[in-house]
Design a protein around this motif. Structure first.
Motif, mmCIF file in Angstrom:
data_model
loop_
_atom_site.group_PDB
_atom_site.id
_atom_site.type_symbol
_atom_site.label_atom_id
_atom_site.label_comp_id
_atom_site.label_asym_id
_atom_site.label_seq_id
_atom_site.Cartn_x
_atom_site.Cartn_y
_atom_site.Cartn_z
ATOM 1 N N PRO A 142 0.802 -1.226 0.000
ATOM 2 C CA PRO A 142 0.000 0.000 0.000
ATOM 3 C C PRO A 142 0.836 1.278 0.000
ATOM 4 C CG PRO A 142 -0.949 -1.588 1.509
ATOM 5 C CD PRO A 142 0.369 -2.149 1.049
ATOM 6 N N SER A 143 2.004 1.267 0.634
ATOM 7 C CA SER A 143 2.791 2.499 0.679
ATOM 8 C C SER A 143 3.461 2.806 -0.665
ATOM 9 C CB SER A 143 3.839 2.441 1.797
ATOM 10 O OG SER A 143 4.715 1.376 1.595
ATOM 11 N N CYS A 144 3.594 1.825 -1.546
ATOM 12 C CA CYS A 144 4.188 2.047 -2.870
ATOM 13 C C CYS A 144 3.126 2.238 -3.948
ATOM 14 C CB CYS A 144 5.085 0.877 -3.255
ATOM 15 S SG CYS A 144 6.580 0.746 -2.272
ATOM 16 N N LYS A 145 1.881 1.944 -3.633
ATOM 17 C CA LYS A 145 0.806 1.924 -4.629
ATOM 18 C C LYS A 145 0.698 3.232 -5.408
ATOM 19 C CE LYS A 145 -3.356 2.776 -3.549
ATOM 20 N NZ LYS A 145 -4.691 2.913 -3.059
ATOM 21 N N ASP A 146 0.640 4.369 -4.723
ATOM 22 C CA ASP A 146 0.438 5.642 -5.413
ATOM 23 C C ASP A 146 1.583 5.957 -6.375
ATOM 24 O OD1 ASP A 146 -1.963 6.008 -4.131
ATOM 25 O OD2 ASP A 146 -1.120 7.261 -2.540
ATOM 26 N N GLU A 147 2.797 5.694 -5.939
ATOM 27 C CA GLU A 147 3.940 5.974 -6.796
ATOM 28 C C GLU A 147 3.945 5.069 -8.023
ATOM 29 O OE1 GLU A 147 8.691 6.839 -6.550
ATOM 30 O OE2 GLU A 147 7.607 6.341 -4.744
ATOM 31 N N VAL A 148 3.619 3.802 -7.836
ATOM 32 C CA VAL A 148 3.585 2.870 -8.970
ATOM 33 C C VAL A 148 2.488 3.273 -9.948
ATOM 34 C CG1 VAL A 148 3.071 0.489 -9.626
ATOM 35 C CG2 VAL A 148 4.628 0.947 -7.745
ATOM 36 N N LEU A 149 1.318 3.627 -9.437
ATOM 37 C CA LEU A 149 0.225 4.043 -10.322
ATOM 38 C C LEU A 149 0.597 5.304 -11.098
ATOM 39 C CD1 LEU A 149 -2.878 3.289 -8.090
ATOM 40 C CD2 LEU A 149 -2.021 1.990 -10.048
ATOM 41 N N GLN A 150 1.281 6.245 -10.438
ATOM 42 C CA GLN A 150 1.719 7.455 -11.124
ATOM 43 C C GLN A 150 2.709 7.110 -12.232
ATOM 44 O OE1 GLN A 150 0.565 10.513 -10.942
ATOM 45 N NE2 GLN A 150 1.984 11.172 -12.537
ATOM 46 N N ARG A 151 3.621 6.211 -11.957
ATOM 47 C CA ARG A 151 4.596 5.803 -12.966
ATOM 48 C C ARG A 151 3.887 5.131 -14.143
ATOM 49 N NH1 ARG A 151 9.866 4.668 -11.998
ATOM 50 N NH2 ARG A 151 10.717 6.068 -10.478
ATOM 51 N N MET A 152 2.858 4.351 -13.847
ATOM 52 C CA MET A 152 2.115 3.703 -14.922
ATOM 53 C C MET A 152 1.401 4.749 -15.779
ATOM 54 S SD MET A 152 0.670 0.392 -12.859
ATOM 55 C CE MET A 152 -0.023 -0.501 -14.242
ATOM 56 N N ARG A 153 0.811 5.770 -15.123
ATOM 57 C CA ARG A 153 0.142 6.839 -15.867
ATOM 58 C C ARG A 153 1.124 7.587 -16.759
ATOM 59 N NH1 ARG A 153 -3.074 7.375 -11.081
ATOM 60 N NH2 ARG A 153 -1.578 8.761 -10.120
ATOM 61 N N GLU A 154 2.363 7.741 -16.276
ATOM 62 C CA GLU A 154 3.379 8.469 -17.030
ATOM 63 C C GLU A 154 4.059 7.601 -18.073
ATOM 64 O OE1 GLU A 154 6.032 10.144 -14.156
ATOM 65 O OE2 GLU A 154 4.457 11.337 -13.223
ATOM 66 N N GLY A 155 3.716 6.325 -18.101
ATOM 67 C CA GLY A 155 4.298 5.429 -19.093
ATOM 68 C C GLY A 155 5.701 4.965 -18.762
ATOM 69 N N ILE A 156 6.098 5.089 -17.509
ATOM 70 C CA ILE A 156 7.425 4.622 -17.108
ATOM 71 C C ILE A 156 7.368 3.111 -16.983
ATOM 72 C CG2 ILE A 156 9.196 4.676 -15.305
ATOM 73 C CD1 ILE A 156 8.119 7.444 -14.539
ATOM 74 N N PRO A 157 8.224 2.402 -17.710
ATOM 75 C CA PRO A 157 8.185 0.938 -17.620
ATOM 76 C C PRO A 157 8.593 0.460 -16.231
ATOM 77 C CG PRO A 157 9.976 1.663 -19.062
ATOM 78 C CD PRO A 157 9.233 2.879 -18.618
ATOM 79 N N LEU A 158 7.829 -0.475 -15.713
ATOM 80 C CA LEU A 158 8.123 -1.060 -14.411
ATOM 81 C C LEU A 158 8.384 -2.541 -14.602
ATOM 82 C CD1 LEU A 158 5.212 0.570 -12.412
ATOM 83 C CD2 LEU A 158 7.606 1.224 -12.331
#
Length: 149
Positions: free
Chosen positions: A80-96
């Protein structure tokens, strides 16, 4: 290291640790199953000897978290503490990827830490090739100077 376990009301084993853990993941052992290995004074619960069995590693911070609190994000599992950052990266198209560990990268930057990293990433993602065209000096001055027309 070899382990013994209680199965069907009887002592089973010895088995290597990897086999014991596989038995747990196959559902043949539970957290309440009793286990023992040389050096232990008494039998212990599987969940006490292996506290991370019901935990998974967060793809964002590489920390163990309870499986029940994991948030799926594409092919990743994040806490849960990483969720917002990961979702933002996904919105920005940063490959994870599974080995992204973006939190470690951000926290270990020497310059100004996370803010600098976020700015640099945003710049790299939005950067377009820059085309510069300069008019001749004569055109800039509004007269024909004979300098590069």
């Amino acid at each position: 290291m070899d382990w013994y376990y209680e199965g069907n009301g009887e002592q089973q084993g010895p088995v290597p640790e990897a086999v014991l853990i596989d038995l747990y993941h196959q559902g043949k052992l539970t957290g309440d199953s009793r286990v023992w290995r040389q050096g232990m004074s008494d039998w212990d619960l599987m969940s006490e000897s292996f506290p991370s069995l019901d935990q998974v590693i967060c793809s964002g911070c590489n920390e163990y978290v309870d499986e029940s609190s994991i948030v799926p994000a594409g092919d990743l599992s994040v806490c849960p503490s990483c969720k917002d950052e990961v979702l933002q990266r996904m919105r920005e198209g940063i490959p994870l990827t599974q080995d992204s560990n973006f939190r470690e990268i951000r926290e270990n930057l020497p310059i100004t830490g996370p803010f600098f990293f976020d700015c640099a990433l945003a710049l790299l993602q939005t950067a377009q090739p820059l085309t510069v065209s300069t008019p001749s000096l004569g055109a800039q001055l509004g007269k024909s100077s004979g300098l590069g027309s």
